[in-house]
Design a protein around this motif. Structure first.
Motif, PDB file in Angstrom:
ATOM      1  N   SER A 290       0.556  -1.223   0.428  1.00 18.72           N
ATOM      2  CA  SER A 290      -0.160   0.003  -0.006  1.00 18.72           C
ATOM      3  C   SER A 290       1.223   1.454   0.131  1.00 18.72           C
ATOM      4  O   SER A 290       2.176   1.446   0.425  1.00 18.72           O
ATOM      5  N   LEU A 291       0.458   2.425  -0.407  1.00 19.09           N
ATOM      6  CA  LEU A 291       0.919   3.492  -0.900  1.00 19.09           C
ATOM      7  C   LEU A 291       1.258   3.806   1.302  1.00 19.09           C
ATOM      8  O   LEU A 291       0.583   3.452   1.838  1.00 19.09           O
ATOM      9  N   THR A 292       1.894   5.003   1.674  1.00 22.29           N
ATOM     10  CA  THR A 292       1.698   5.640   2.526  1.00 22.29           C
ATOM     11  C   THR A 292       1.688   7.023   2.827  1.00 22.29           C
ATOM     12  O   THR A 292       2.689   7.674   1.505  1.00 22.29           O
ATOM     13  N   SER A 293       1.745   7.458   3.719  1.00 17.73           N
ATOM     14  CA  SER A 293       1.924   9.284   4.143  1.00 17.73           C
ATOM     15  C   SER A 293       3.868   8.903   3.954  1.00 17.73           C
ATOM     16  O   SER A 293       4.106   8.752   4.559  1.00 17.73           O
ATOM     17  N   SER A 294       4.521  10.249   3.735  1.00 16.73           N
ATOM     18  CA  SER A 294       5.584  10.639   4.232  1.00 16.73           C
ATOM     19  C   SER A 294       5.769  12.110   4.701  1.00 16.73           C
ATOM     20  O   SER A 294       4.847  12.700   4.340  1.00 16.73           O
ATOM     21  N   SER A 295       6.836  11.582   5.793  1.00 12.46           N
ATOM     22  CA  SER A 295       6.645  13.215   6.158  1.00 12.46           C
ATOM     23  C   SER A 295       5.421  13.779   7.053  1.00 12.46           C
ATOM     24  O   SER A 295       4.890  14.826   7.129  1.00 12.46           O
ATOM     25  N   THR A 302       4.685   7.887  -1.347  1.00 14.53           N
ATOM     26  CA  THR A 302       5.252   6.786  -1.258  1.00 14.53           C
ATOM     27  C   THR A 302       5.288   4.746  -1.548  1.00 14.53           C
ATOM     28  O   THR A 302       4.319   4.692  -0.695  1.00 14.53           O
ATOM     29  N   LEU A 303       6.085   4.948  -2.309  1.00 13.85           N
ATOM     30  CA  LEU A 303       5.077   2.695  -2.670  1.00 13.85           C
ATOM     31  C   LEU A 303       6.667   1.913  -2.505  1.00 13.85           C
ATOM     32  O   LEU A 303       7.803   2.795  -3.160  1.00 13.85           O
ATOM     33  N   PRO A 322      -5.822   0.054  -1.447  1.00 13.66           N
ATOM     34  CA  PRO A 322      -6.645   1.518  -2.304  1.00 13.66           C
ATOM     35  C   PRO A 322      -5.712   2.056  -0.376  1.00 13.66           C
ATOM     36  O   PRO A 322      -5.767   1.621   0.282  1.00 13.66           O
ATOM     37  N   PHE A 323      -5.518   3.465  -0.889  1.00 15.20           N
ATOM     38  CA  PHE A 323      -4.689   3.960   0.183  1.00 15.20           C
ATOM     39  C   PHE A 323      -4.986   5.372   0.681  1.00 15.20           C
ATOM     40  O   PHE A 323      -5.468   6.356  -0.545  1.00 15.20           O
ATOM     41  N   ASP A 324      -5.974   5.743   1.197  1.00 14.22           N
ATOM     42  CA  ASP A 324      -6.754   6.884   1.761  1.00 14.22           C
ATOM     43  C   ASP A 324      -5.843   7.856   2.345  1.00 14.22           C
ATOM     44  O   ASP A 324      -6.201   7.767   3.340  1.00 14.22           O
ATOM     45  N   PRO A 325      -5.153   8.946   1.725  1.00 18.32           N
ATOM     46  CA  PRO A 325      -4.577   9.262   2.232  1.00 18.32           C
ATOM     47  C   PRO A 325      -5.325  10.858   2.944  1.00 18.32           C
ATOM     48  O   PRO A 325      -4.668  11.626   4.514  1.00 18.32           O
ATOM     49  N   ASN A 326      -6.317  11.173   3.371  1.00 15.91           N
ATOM     50  CA  ASN A 326      -6.969  11.770   4.097  1.00 15.91           C
ATOM     51  C   ASN A 326      -7.639  10.917   5.427  1.00 15.91           C
ATOM     52  O   ASN A 326      -8.303  11.412   6.004  1.00 15.91           O
ATOM     53  N   TYR A 407      -0.936  15.514  -5.776  1.00 16.45           N
ATOM     54  CA  TYR A 407      -0.660  14.233  -5.093  1.00 16.45           C
ATOM     55  C   TYR A 407       0.618  13.443  -5.735  1.00 16.45           C
ATOM     56  O   TYR A 407       0.742  13.978  -7.119  1.00 16.45           O
ATOM     57  N   THR A 408       1.751  13.766  -5.155  1.00 21.23           N
ATOM     58  CA  THR A 408       3.150  13.340  -5.591  1.00 21.23           C
ATOM     59  C   THR A 408       2.936  11.732  -4.391  1.00 21.23           C
ATOM     60  O   THR A 408       3.535  12.074  -3.651  1.00 21.23           O
ATOM     61  N   VAL A 409       3.941  10.819  -5.632  1.00 21.07           N
ATOM     62  CA  VAL A 409       3.897   9.256  -4.967  1.00 21.07           C
ATOM     63  C   VAL A 409       5.298   9.579  -5.181  1.00 21.07           C
ATOM     64  O   VAL A 409       5.520   9.508  -6.633  1.00 21.07           O
ATOM     65  N   ASN A 410       5.861   9.351  -4.708  1.00 23.25           N
ATOM     66  CA  ASN A 410       7.155   8.717  -4.928  1.00 23.25           C
ATOM     67  C   ASN A 410       8.064   7.391  -4.736  1.00 23.25           C
ATOM     68  O   ASN A 410       7.155   6.928  -3.756  1.00 23.25           O
TER      69      ASN A 410
END
Length: 591
Positions: A290-295, A302-303, A322-326, A407-410
């Protein structure tokens, strides 16, 4: 008058011991057969349609010959009808005709008949490749879960299953996976959501809260959107209602209900939580990243490094959970699953360059996402080789716009496995196979074609041995007189053994032919290899008595077996090669 050194019966008995080998030897010495086989072996796997087959003369000749249909090589319309109609339908030409050879031919290429004469892959398969090209399944109505979630020793844990296939009413496959998220305040409470692991938004947004007892058994389930409890079904199990939204050709959507079976409250099966006594090997590890929030940022994600698939696989995809950034604010504000923004990175393997994968950002529940894309390729060890066509391990971030938010995904460098991935079985469906369309093995086609060429070679046809060999190969699949009569060679053998001259019998009315043969041909006595072989030997014996080619009458040497063995016609009916018997006497002994 010619004198045969070896009797036809002897030749026949020698040939049937290993006809494929004899035929292969013949094929190597016959230039036409050799050339057609070489072209077939080279071109077969590139042919994906009936039209493609009809345009390749050599391949067509080999295929028709393999199925005993060389006589229809110039009947393009007939061939097309046989191969573009579903042979399982009673209305298809192959099935309604009663012609056994036509039906066998159409059945072999059923994948074309069920797909209007064209497929994305060739029905011709090399040795060592699974012969199953496609299967039709019943619509999935239930998905069962067998999962042991991490224990309550921590909070905020997550677990994502590998996907399971759910089939709609058209047998189209949809990949469904589950994401589990543990509460940050109650370690015994988890939220589960099913999603479309193909990234096509076929699974309607959903979320359920599952609460467990301290002993790890399931306690209760509520709908996270409404707060309503999900009661057990009549059999005591908890089944969560899910919906597949299936796109139709006219642009509309059809809904299909699915039940997600979690097991019985208080039971030890289905979905449970680990306890202090649960072995670590029994706890399911997350199958999808899953994606994760950065900082702490909700827009910079981040993936982590992931294994996308295997080097040997084809048509593979990988969709992150699925990832909910909020998530924190959505939970605090009571935002329903339908209104949450969820993001995944979808990876798709190239169909033309299997070592290349493309990645972009999606919402697995269907919100519009505007995303950049990137391509990666991998070396023979599965490690990253190129990014966007450049030899580098530096992957530029993916950028996306969703509902006006950027959104930016590293992305950390992914890899692919050098071996096939072990399938996960935490989820299973209740669909069953309705029909299987198999491919056609290239080696089998070549062997059958070589046998057909061998059987029809001048040496084999002069004394009927070729027809006898064909009869021996094909007769075991004949179950009715009409099937036998639809095959010219089988009919010739049956007419001859029944005492009729094929050249005149064919002038009779069809119903009259049926009436006469019905009294002579007993299919119940042609049900074993031994019975079929004896019948073929009788055919050869009769040809020695009454040749069907007047320019080559049978000699006494032919009649009694020119090699002075016990395999001559006299031996066939109980007489030694030194016996004296008239043709009429031998004929009478056969009936």
């Amino acid at each position: 008058m010619s004198i045969s050194v070896v009797s036809p019966v002897t030749s026949y008995l020698s040939a049937i011991k290993d006809e494929p080998t004899a035929a292969a030897t013949y094929a190597k010495t016959d230039s036409v057969t050799r050339q057609q086989v070489a072209t077939f072996e080279k071109d077969a796997t590139s042919i994906t349609s009936v039209d493609g087959l009809l345009k390749n003369y050599s391949v067509l000749q080999v295929v028709l010959g393999a199925y005993g249909l060389s006589s229809i090589a110039n009947e393009t319309a007939l061939i097309k009808d046989l191969l573009t109609q579903d042979p399982t339908s009673s209305k298809s030409l192959a099935r309604s005709s009663g012609n056994a050879a036509w039906l066998a031919f159409a059945d072999a290429f059923k994948i074309w008949g069920q797909n209007k004469g064209s497929t994305s892959v060739s029905p011709f398969l090399a040795d060592g490749v699974s012969d199953v090209l496609a299967q039709t399944f019943t619509a999935t109505t239930s998905i069962s879960a067998s999962i042991t979630l991490p224990s309550a020793a921590k909070t905020g844990q997550s677990y994502t299953t590998a996907p399971v296939t759910a089939y709609d009413s058209s047998s189209t496959a949809h990949q469904v996976a589950l994401k589990w998220a543990q509460s940050t305040t109650n370690p015994l409470a988890w939220t589960v959501s099913a999603y479309d692991a193909d990234g096509n938004a076929a699974v309607q947004a959903n979320a359920y809260q599952v609460t467990f007892n301290p002993d790890g058994t399931m306690a209760s389930v509520t709908d996270a959107s409404t707060g309503d409890a999900v009661p057990p079904a009549t059999d005591g199990t908890i089944s969560l209602p899910l919906t597949l939204n299936i796109a139709q050709p006219d642009g509309t959507y059809a809904s299909q209900a699915l039940g997600l079976d979690l097991g019985t409250p208080g039971g030890t099966g289905g979905v449970t939580m680990a306890t202090g006594n649960t072995p670590s090997t029994s706890i399911n590890a997350s199958q999808v990243a899953s994606l994760t929030s950065s900082s702490g940022s909700s827009t910079t994600l981040t993936l982590p490094s992931i294994t996308l698939g295997s080097l040997s696989g084809t048509g593979q995809t990988y969709v992150t959970a699925p990832f909910d950034p909020n998530q924190a604010s959505d939970t605090a504000n009571g935002v329903s699953p339908d209104n949450q923004t969820t993001l995944s990175v979808k990876w798709v393997q190239s169909t033309t360059a299997p070592s290349t994968w493309q990645a972009y950002i999606i919402d697995p529940y269907g919100s519009t996402v505007t995303s950049t894309a990137l391509t990666t390729s991998f070396d023979s060890t599965g490690n990253l080789l190129q990014v966007n066509g450049q030899y580098t391990h530096t992957i530029p971030p993916l950028q996306a716009q969703v509902n006006g938010v950027a959104y930016t995904v590293n992305i950390q460098p992914p890899n692919v496995s050098t071996s096939a991935l072990t399938p996960d079985t935490t989820l299973t469906n209740n669909s069953t196979v309705v029909d299987t369309a198999s491919g056609v093995n290239i080696g089998t086609v070549v062997s059958q074609f070589e046998q057909e060429q061998y059987e029809n070679s001048p040496d084999m046809q002069d004394d009927g041995v070729g027809n006898a060999l064909y009869f021996t190969r094909k007769m075991s699949g004949i179950t009715s007189l009409s099937q036998l009569m639809s095959d010219t060679t089988l009919l010739t053998v049956a007419e001859t053994v029944s005492g009729y001259d094929p050249s005149t019998f064919g002038t009779l009315d069809y119903d009259e032919q049926v009436r006469l043969l019905k009294n002579k041909v007993d299919l119940t006595k042609l049900s074993t290899p031994k019975e079929i072989q004896q019948y073929a030997e009788q055919y050869l014996a009769l040809l020695q008595i009454t040749p069907q080619k007047p320019d080559k009458p049978a000699s006494l040497m032919d009649l009694y077996g020119g090699d002075t063995s016990d395999e001559g016609i006299a031996a066939l009916f109980g007489a030694s090669d030194s016996s004296s018997s008239s043709s009429s006497g031998l004929y009478s002994s056969m009936f």
